[in-house]
Design a protein around this motif. Structure first.
Motif, PDB file in Angstrom:
ATOM      1  N   GLU A   1       1.363  -1.257   0.349  1.00 43.92           N
ATOM      2  CA  GLU A   1       0.017  -0.223   0.121  1.00 43.92           C
ATOM      3  C   GLU A   1       0.662   1.586  -0.099  1.00 43.92           C
ATOM      4  O   GLU A   1       2.039   1.145  -0.067  1.00 43.92           O
ATOM      5  CB  GLU A   1      -1.068  -0.133   1.470  1.00 43.92           C
ATOM      6  CG  GLU A   1      -0.147   0.126   2.345  1.00 43.92           C
ATOM      7  CD  GLU A   1      -1.204   0.108   3.535  1.00 43.92           C
ATOM      8  OE1 GLU A   1      -2.486  -0.470   3.982  1.00 43.92           O
ATOM      9  OE2 GLU A   1      -0.364   0.051   5.318  1.00 43.92           O
TER      10      GLU A   1
ATOM     11  N   ASN B   1       1.723   5.150   1.791  1.00 42.55           N
ATOM     12  CA  ASN B   1       1.535   6.140   3.585  1.00 42.55           C
ATOM     13  C   ASN B   1       1.572   6.865   3.381  1.00 42.55           C
ATOM     14  O   ASN B   1       3.331   7.454   2.298  1.00 42.55           O
ATOM     15  CB  ASN B   1       1.940   4.973   4.173  1.00 42.55           C
ATOM     16  CG  ASN B   1       1.835   5.421   5.884  1.00 42.55           C
ATOM     17  OD1 ASN B   1       1.975   6.338   6.916  1.00 42.55           O
ATOM     18  ND2 ASN B   1       0.512   4.881   6.043  1.00 42.55           N
TER      19      ASN B   1
ATOM     20  N   GLY C   1       4.926   4.088   7.897  1.00 46.68           N
ATOM     21  CA  GLY C   1       3.682   3.387   7.390  1.00 46.68           C
ATOM     22  C   GLY C   1       3.074   3.814   8.554  1.00 46.68           C
ATOM     23  O   GLY C   1       2.248   3.534   8.584  1.00 46.68           O
TER      24      GLY C   1
ATOM     25  N   THR D   1      -3.025   6.064   5.257  1.00 46.84           N
ATOM     26  CA  THR D   1      -2.993   4.486   4.752  1.00 46.84           C
ATOM     27  C   THR D   1      -3.311   5.086   3.175  1.00 46.84           C
ATOM     28  O   THR D   1      -5.121   4.718   3.349  1.00 46.84           O
ATOM     29  CB  THR D   1      -3.548   3.801   5.247  1.00 46.84           C
ATOM     30  OG1 THR D   1      -2.333   3.384   6.004  1.00 46.84           O
ATOM     31  CG2 THR D   1      -2.920   2.141   4.472  1.00 46.84           C
TER      32      THR D   1
END
Length: 205
Positions: free
Chosen positions: A9, A11, A16, A20
Motif C-alpha cells: 500500500e 502511506n 507506515g 494509508t
C-alpha cells in the motif's frame, strides 16, 4: 519494485504510521503530497524466468515447484498458500458459502459488491511468495501465450503437459497437467491443467 519484497500500500509516512491508501485507490488532492510505498518481505525464493519474446516474461515452473515439470502448489484464487482441502467453508474471501464473497465481487447474489476485478498485490500468490515484479498473468497475457506459441501435448520425465514454444524466438515453457484440487480431492491429474489469471471470471462472481 523491490527484490524479494512485494508492495502492499501507500502511506504518507515512510514508516507506515501515517495515512494509508490502498492499492488502486483513487484520491483527489488540492496540494502536493508525498506517498511512500510500503513493502513486505516475500515468503519464498523468486523463480527463474524464460523470455518468450512476449509482452511479459514467464516463470520456468509453477509456484511451489522444484523443477519445470513439478506440479507445484495448489492454491485457491486470492489465497497465498496451499491447504489440505478446498471448500467454501475454508475460503478466506467469503464467509463460508459461495453467496457470501467478501472481496472481488461484482454481483450481489454472490456477496458484497466491491467491483474489484484484479488481484491486489497482497492477494496475489506469485507476488507475495516471489516478490519483486512477479504476479499472476492477466487474461490477455495467457491469450498472447497461446496465440504466439506453438502448443503441443507431450510428456517430459513421465509428466504430461503442454509445451508452449515461442514462434518469435523458439524458447519454450512447460505447463504440467497438474489437474485441480476441489472439494477435498485431486482431480484430472495428468489429464489437464487449470491455471489462474489475476482477474475474476467475466460471469462470476
Amino acid at each position: 519494485t523491490r527484490e524479494k519484497h512485494y508492495f502492499t500500500e501507500w502511506n504518507t509516512r515512510p514508516d507506515g504510521s501515517g495515512v494509508t491508501y490502498a492499492y488502486g485507490t483513487k484520491i483527489s488532492i488540492d496540494k502536493n503530497i508525498i506517498l511512500y510505498a510500503q513493502w513486505e518481505k516475500a515468503l519464498g525464493t523468486p523463480a527463474e524466468y524464460v523470455d518468450l519474446g512476449l509482452s511479459v516474461k514467464w516463470a520456468t515452473c509453477n509456484l511451489g515447484a522444484k523443477y519445470t515439470e513439478d506440479y507445484g502448489n495448489y492454491i485457491a484464487w486470492g489465497e497465498l498458500e496451499p491447504k489440505t482441502q478446498y471448500f467454501w467453508t475454508s475460503y478466506k474471501l467469503c464467509e463460508g458459502t459461495y453467496s457470501t464473497i467478501t472481496k472481488y465481487c461484482s454481483r450481489s447474489d454472490y456477496g458484497f459488491v466491491d467491483n474489484k476485478t484484479i488481484l491486489e498485490p497482497k492477494d496475489d500468490a506469485a507476488t507475495v511468495n516471489w516478490g519483486g515484479a512477479w504476479r499472476m498473468p492477466t487474461n490477455a497475457e495467457f491469450s498472447e501465450l497461446y496465440e504466439k506459441c506453438t502448443c503441443i501435448w507431450t510428456t517430459i520425465n513421465g509428466i504430461n503437459g503442454l509445451l508452449a514454444t515461442s514462434t518469435i524466438n523458439n524458447n519454450s515453457i512447460f505447463l504440467p497437467a497438474a489437474g485441480k484440487s476441489e472439494y477435498g480431492t485431486f482431480q484430472e491429474i495428468g489429464l489437464g491443467g487449470y491455471y489462474w489469471t489475476n482477474e475474476i471470471h467475466s460471469n462470476s462472481p
